[in-house]
Design an enzyme around this catalytic site. Sequence first.
Site, PDB file in Angstrom:
ATOM      1  CB  ALA A   1      -0.892   0.010   1.237  1.00 50.75           C
TER       2      ALA A   1
ATOM      3  N   GLY B   1       0.216  -5.671  -0.360  1.00 53.82           N
ATOM      4  CA  GLY B   1      -0.501  -5.537  -1.627  1.00 53.82           C
ATOM      5  C   GLY B   1       0.364  -5.907  -2.821  1.00 53.82           C
TER       6      GLY B   1
ATOM      7  CD  GLU C   1      -3.420  -8.605  -0.511  1.00 50.73           C
ATOM      8  OE1 GLU C   1      -3.201  -7.403  -0.331  1.00 50.73           O
ATOM      9  OE2 GLU C   1      -4.432  -9.185  -0.071  1.00 50.73           O
TER      10      GLU C   1
ATOM     11  CD  GLU D   1      -1.032  -7.088   4.208  1.00 53.27           C
ATOM     12  OE1 GLU D   1      -0.434  -8.115   4.616  1.00 53.27           O
ATOM     13  OE2 GLU D   1      -1.046  -6.758   3.012  1.00 53.27           O
TER      14      GLU D   1
END
Length: 695
Positions: A61, A102, A105, A125
Amino acid sequence: MSIRYETRGPVAVLTMDNPPVNGLGHAVRTGLSEGVERAELDPGIAAIVITGAGKAFSGGADIAEFKSGKQLLEPSLRVVIRALEGSTKPIIAAIHSVAMGGGLELALGCHFRVVAKGTKIALPEVKLGLLPGAGGTQRLPRAIGLEAAANLIASGETVLAETLGKTALFDRVVDGDVLEAALAFAEEVVREKRPLKKLRDVKVEHPNEQGFLQFARNTVTTMSKNFPAPLACLEAVAACTGPFDAGLRKEGELFQKLMATPESRALQHFFFAERAASKIADVPSDTKPRAIQKVAILGAGTMGGGIAMSFANAGIPVTLLEVKPEALDKGLGTIRKNYESSLKKGKLTEEKMAQRLALIQGTLSYDAIAQADLVIEAVFEDLGVKEAVFTQLDQVMKPGAILASNTSTLDVNKIAGFTKRPGDVVGLHFFSPANVMKLLEVVRGAKTSKDVLATVMDLAKKIGKTAVVSGVCDGFIGNRMIERYGIQASFLLEEGALPSQVDRALEQWGMAMGPFRMNDLAGNDIGWAIRKRLYVEHPELVYSKIGDKLCEQGCFGQKTGKGWYLYEPGRRDAIVDPSVDEMVVAYSKELGITRRAISDEEIVERCIFALINEGAKIVEEGIAQRASDIDVVYLSGYGFPIHRGGPMLYADEVGLVNIVAAMRRFARISRGDPKFWEPAPLLAKLAAEGRSFHG
Ligand code: NAD
């Protein structure tokens, strides 16, 4: 231009270019969506490679966007990943250096993944009290299996790509240029017309799924009792054995729930507060630091030895100066013993120990330290001794050397005044044991120059410390506040509590150690000496004398085997001492106090609200640059519970109005000076305006 679109023959290469770590901010997400669409529409393109420029594939992020706390602009990462997965042309992730959060991901949403050896892989996270919210909890188990994914996601641990090389996470693990390898791989995929692999279509199987999950839940519950995120991570991962979309929905629901918890707010607050603390408002980030290659330390006692180890552990040579040979031998001997104990525990190799010891030299002569770039004084806490030392340092140290004091209580401006170079003088307040404790208060004198501050902030990072700047005042940030907390703890004894009850209440609330156990560890004589000074300097302050009574009997704590508790030789377990409880009860009687039952809630509120009120004064006076710096001090140096985010964030969570109301009540019921409970002007103002410390 956060995404570069280039073609290499029939392959479109999308390069994320958002320094420093290709955070997945709005521009990157939009660029990826547009890039994939453009490649889809171009009949000349047969495959797509996604990679990252510079130091990372992607670190996850975008910190600034995340910190804003605002609803993210579309497309969200989930939407982008859905577009990648649904693409009719093969998409290959070319992963190198770092693929975290992220970033990982995103890679999981590609059809194929080629990775460079040494790449760091994680879904961290959970460390911010959250879970991976863009399908990570559903796709990672489909790639590496339920158990491995549950471990990685619930711990947030980082692993090297090659350790997962044999799983479906990576199609190829390569040495060398990962982009070239991904292009060659893309060419194969196209030539062989390989079917597109979508992790969402994989079925997760486990021979004893329920058994494993129950075991994992039990383990996580014991290991992370104050944090809901690890358990929520497991619940999300558990959904991976069902239909993919249902799992994704579950992940989304749990993510939203976690976002609303005080624990995740606390962890995120600490993460950003630590970063903020490293910045000094009026010291530009491009201020050139001075070069620090050689360090000298004066005094090889408790602090000097630990400080020397901190530098040696970071590979920086240190010279330790003492006045007497016996003191030097003793200091060097203690350092060796500490390293040997780490060696025995398997925390250090013989080779590393030898390297570190070789970096620490002892001396009795100032000539041996004259060329050091930084000297840290850790001699006796006595202004006369400091004066003698700094006068001498001023004469012998080379121009431009930084002269630092580790004083806990003395005025750094006075110390700077003992030299003709006050701009080079700064306080470096390490905490004991200095080789272990992360906190370092950097005490900024009135004349400390900006490049000196930039240098020590930089150096703190190199030696693995969390530095927080404090202005000059009695006790700086941490000890000035803890003194207020200690005053309440002592009055509580006079009013009806016992030391073990006060400690238990605060420890159950989350403090690593209650105030009396902490004083026994530090030495009750230290606080006694400070109080004796304050009785003279500030006769208006009202203290409980109960600690003095204990000290008059020589009960200094662990070092004398007896303090607020009893200690068996060589052990640190605090044993309740009935004679101390009797002394406490007798003391109340002597003062004519009728003891009352005191609730744990009152104990916690009086001690913690006293901290908060002093914290407010410290912010208002500019001693701390910002309220969050105080939280960093308490979280990294005083055993304050991480899940509560530090005293100032905790104050915001309780509500400043409620704190002020409680303080008014305490002013009526508690012993001591009722003025103690006058709300700091900043606290009163923010409470009246319905605001908080952190805005
Ligand atoms: P200590 O008594 O363990 O060590 C002091 C050492 O300084 C002794 O070995 C002594 O021989 C040496 N010394 C005295 N005068 C000297 C001189 N003129 N030149 C060179 N060496 C000299 O004390 P300590 O606990 O290490 O504290 C040192 C300083 O650190 C003090 O200013 C103290 O306030 C501060 N401090 C202590 C703690 C703590 O928890 N002990 C924490 C933070 C800061």
